[in-house]
Design an enzyme around this catalytic site. Structure first.
Site, PDB file in Angstrom:
ATOM      1  N   LEU A   1     -31.112  -5.977 -11.419  1.00 30.96           N
ATOM      2  CA  LEU A   1     -32.113  -5.189 -10.694  1.00 30.96           C
ATOM      3  C   LEU A   1     -32.880  -5.055 -12.389  1.00 30.96           C
ATOM      4  O   LEU A   1     -32.728  -4.265 -12.683  1.00 30.96           O
ATOM      5  CB  LEU A   1     -31.602  -4.104  -9.975  1.00 30.96           C
ATOM      6  CG  LEU A   1     -31.513  -2.846 -11.024  1.00 30.96           C
ATOM      7  CD1 LEU A   1     -32.728  -1.889 -10.856  1.00 30.96           C
ATOM      8  CD2 LEU A   1     -30.197  -1.879  -9.711  1.00 30.96           C
ATOM      9  N   HIS A   2     -34.061  -4.488 -11.434  1.00 27.49           N
ATOM     10  CA  HIS A   2     -35.482  -4.681 -12.549  1.00 27.49           C
ATOM     11  C   HIS A   2     -36.424  -3.992 -11.471  1.00 27.49           C
ATOM     12  O   HIS A   2     -36.804  -4.226 -10.135  1.00 27.49           O
ATOM     13  CB  HIS A   2     -35.399  -5.666 -13.244  1.00 27.49           C
ATOM     14  CG  HIS A   2     -36.029  -6.835 -12.964  1.00 27.49           C
ATOM     15  ND1 HIS A   2     -35.881  -7.685 -12.145  1.00 27.49           N
ATOM     16  CD2 HIS A   2     -37.310  -7.144 -12.424  1.00 27.49           C
ATOM     17  CE1 HIS A   2     -35.241  -8.440 -11.175  1.00 27.49           C
ATOM     18  NE2 HIS A   2     -36.578  -8.146 -12.041  1.00 27.49           N
ATOM     19  N   LEU A   3     -37.117  -2.700 -12.091  1.00 28.55           N
ATOM     20  CA  LEU A   3     -38.368  -2.615 -11.156  1.00 28.55           C
ATOM     21  C   LEU A   3     -39.219  -3.203 -11.889  1.00 28.55           C
ATOM     22  O   LEU A   3     -39.893  -3.520 -13.097  1.00 28.55           O
ATOM     23  CB  LEU A   3     -38.675  -0.597 -12.098  1.00 28.55           C
ATOM     24  CG  LEU A   3     -37.805   0.187 -10.920  1.00 28.55           C
ATOM     25  CD1 LEU A   3     -36.897   0.343 -11.386  1.00 28.55           C
ATOM     26  CD2 LEU A   3     -38.401   1.586 -11.087  1.00 28.55           C
TER      27      LEU A   3
END
Length: 184
Positions: A138-140
């Protein structure tokens, strides 16, 4: 010619040459170490701090990093990722979740000063069906926005115009970060 005849006519295909994309495509298949799953560039970046400038890693904290998106939607598009290879927020501890948000805040601060956007998008895509290109880490996405930035290129040519090189903006944000004592 009737409208139905016009609709059935073949249309010309436009090519947008992007030879720099091959690096990305080849990187997806690079084997990782036992700490970096195969194809995960975020894990490779975390495990190789000596190449931060080459990899456009802007900052590191105890549990996360901020890197420029090499395939940006807008100028200054940043990715904020945990060091831990995790697909969902519930796999992260509270410190990591807090650091992700602090890094997003700091990214917004320096981008505001450096390039003056009028707004931002902040989002996370979980799983491929939601648009995640790297669904297991996951990453923003922090994307600066400007009034009117949906311009004729997007509408007519399905093409985005990125107005500044990644290297130039990277250097500008590194300088501003040092002046402000960021990331945390």
């Amino acid at each position: 010619m009737t409208d139905s005849e016009k609709q059935s006519r073949p249309t010309a295909t436009s090519n947008l040459w992007a030879p720099w994309r091959i690096e990305y495509l080849k990187a997806l298949d690079q084997p990782g170490s036992d700490k970096a799953p195969v194809g995960c560039f975020l894990c490779r970046y975390w495990n190789d701090p000596d190449r931060d400038e080459e990899n456009l890693v802007l900052w590191r904290s105890e549990t996360a990093l901020v890197v420029f998106n090499r395939f940006p939607y807008t100028n200054g598009h940043l990715l904020i990722a945990p060091a831990q290879h995790a697909a969902t927020l519930d796999q992260l501890n509270d410190q990591t979740v807090l650091e992700l948000m602090r890094l997003a805040t700091n990214g917004q601060t320096v981008l505001s000063e450096a390039i003056g956007p009028q707004g931002f998008n902040l989002g996370i895509n979980f799983n491929r069906c939601a648009g995640a290109g790297l669904p297991d880490h996951l990453h923003l996405h922090l994307g600066p926005r400007w009034n009117g930035d949906t311009n004729f290129m997007s509408i007519l040519a399905d093409t985005r115009v990125i107005s500044q090189s990644l290297d130039a903006l990277y250097k500008e944000l590194k300088k501003l970060s040092e002046e402000k004592g960021l990331p945390l």
